[in-house]
Design a protein around this motif. Structure first.
Motif, mmCIF file in Angstrom:
data_model
loop_
_atom_site.group_PDB
_atom_site.id
_atom_site.type_symbol
_atom_site.label_atom_id
_atom_site.label_comp_id
_atom_site.label_asym_id
_atom_site.label_seq_id
_atom_site.Cartn_x
_atom_site.Cartn_y
_atom_site.Cartn_z
ATOM 1 N N SER A 168 6.074 -3.098 1.565
ATOM 2 C CA SER A 168 5.218 -3.525 2.671
ATOM 3 C C SER A 168 3.833 -2.928 2.485
ATOM 4 O O SER A 168 3.695 -1.758 2.113
ATOM 5 C CB SER A 168 5.826 -3.047 3.993
ATOM 6 O OG SER A 168 4.942 -3.295 5.066
ATOM 7 N N ASP A 169 2.808 -3.739 2.748
ATOM 8 C CA ASP A 169 1.437 -3.261 2.678
ATOM 9 C C ASP A 169 0.676 -3.817 3.882
ATOM 10 O O ASP A 169 0.965 -4.918 4.346
ATOM 11 C CB ASP A 169 0.764 -3.707 1.379
ATOM 12 C CG ASP A 169 -0.574 -3.030 1.166
ATOM 13 O OD1 ASP A 169 -0.691 -1.822 1.460
ATOM 14 O OD2 ASP A 169 -1.515 -3.710 0.703
ATOM 15 N N TRP A 170 -0.279 -3.055 4.395
ATOM 16 C CA TRP A 170 -1.067 -3.437 5.556
ATOM 17 C C TRP A 170 -2.542 -3.450 5.194
ATOM 18 O O TRP A 170 -2.995 -2.594 4.427
ATOM 19 C CB TRP A 170 -0.846 -2.456 6.705
ATOM 20 C CG TRP A 170 0.527 -2.506 7.282
ATOM 21 C CD1 TRP A 170 1.634 -1.856 6.825
ATOM 22 C CD2 TRP A 170 0.949 -3.238 8.427
ATOM 23 N NE1 TRP A 170 2.714 -2.138 7.618
ATOM 24 C CE2 TRP A 170 2.318 -2.984 8.614
ATOM 25 C CE3 TRP A 170 0.308 -4.086 9.331
ATOM 26 C CZ2 TRP A 170 3.055 -3.544 9.651
ATOM 27 C CZ3 TRP A 170 1.027 -4.646 10.363
ATOM 28 C CH2 TRP A 170 2.387 -4.383 10.524
ATOM 29 N N ALA A 171 -3.289 -4.406 5.759
ATOM 30 C CA ALA A 171 -4.732 -4.485 5.540
ATOM 31 C C ALA A 171 -5.417 -4.822 6.862
ATOM 32 O O ALA A 171 -4.841 -5.506 7.719
ATOM 33 C CB ALA A 171 -5.047 -5.564 4.507
ATOM 34 N N VAL B 226 -5.235 -7.650 11.533
ATOM 35 C CA VAL B 226 -4.360 -6.708 10.836
ATOM 36 C C VAL B 226 -3.242 -7.533 10.206
ATOM 37 O O VAL B 226 -2.541 -8.274 10.902
ATOM 38 C CB VAL B 226 -3.793 -5.652 11.817
ATOM 39 C CG1 VAL B 226 -2.853 -4.710 11.097
ATOM 40 C CG2 VAL B 226 -4.935 -4.887 12.484
ATOM 41 N N THR B 227 -3.098 -7.424 8.892
ATOM 42 C CA THR B 227 -2.145 -8.258 8.154
ATOM 43 C C THR B 227 -1.103 -7.391 7.464
ATOM 44 O O THR B 227 -1.433 -6.381 6.851
ATOM 45 C CB THR B 227 -2.884 -9.111 7.100
ATOM 46 O OG1 THR B 227 -3.856 -9.922 7.774
ATOM 47 C CG2 THR B 227 -1.923 -9.998 6.331
ATOM 48 N N SER C 181 -0.053 -11.858 10.455
ATOM 49 C CA SER C 181 -1.242 -11.176 10.962
ATOM 50 C C SER C 181 -1.216 -11.108 12.473
ATOM 51 O O SER C 181 -0.562 -11.914 13.129
ATOM 52 C CB SER C 181 -2.510 -11.923 10.532
ATOM 53 O OG SER C 181 -2.675 -11.904 9.143
ATOM 54 N N MET C 182 -1.955 -10.135 13.010
ATOM 55 C CA MET C 182 -2.171 -10.038 14.445
ATOM 56 C C MET C 182 -3.629 -9.665 14.664
ATOM 57 O O MET C 182 -4.279 -9.103 13.771
ATOM 58 C CB MET C 182 -1.256 -8.997 15.083
ATOM 59 C CG MET C 182 -1.509 -7.580 14.657
ATOM 60 S SD MET C 182 -0.389 -6.444 15.494
ATOM 61 C CE MET C 182 -0.564 -5.021 14.435
#
Length: 93
Positions: free
Chosen positions: A31-34, A70-71, A85-86
């Motif tokens: 899992s990765d967040w950007a 935020v993805t 995304s949110m």
């Protein structure tokens, strides 16, 4: 896309539940967040974690009045890649 609200001074966790998206017998392997836009003093990823069907991010900062995307991008154990995304609106509370 879901909309969340956070205060610029808070550090808060958000989570995506991937259970419904996991094919039978599969799980979240990575899992990765950007955050976009990536800017000084903007919302930033402070920490991230994942389990078999959930991915969690800890967000901090942000400029009041701004909206950030935020993805979360996950890779399943069978190699499939999914993304959600949110929107995070920053406002003084």
């Amino acid at each position: 896309m879901a909309m969340m609200v956070k205060d610029p001074g808070t550090r808060i966790d958000f989570e995506f539940d991937w259970a419904a998206a996991c094919p039978a017998g599969q799980a979240v392997a990575a899992s990765d967040w950007a955050v976009w836009p990536d800017e000084p003093d903007g919302v930033a990823v402070a920490a991230m974690a994942h389990g078999l069907a959930r991915a969690t991010v800890t967000l901090e900062g942000g400029i009041a009045g701004r909206v950030y995307r935020v993805t979360n991008r996950v890779t399943m154990t069978d190699g499939q890649i999914e993304e959600r995304s949110m929107a995070v609106r920053v406002e003084e509370r």
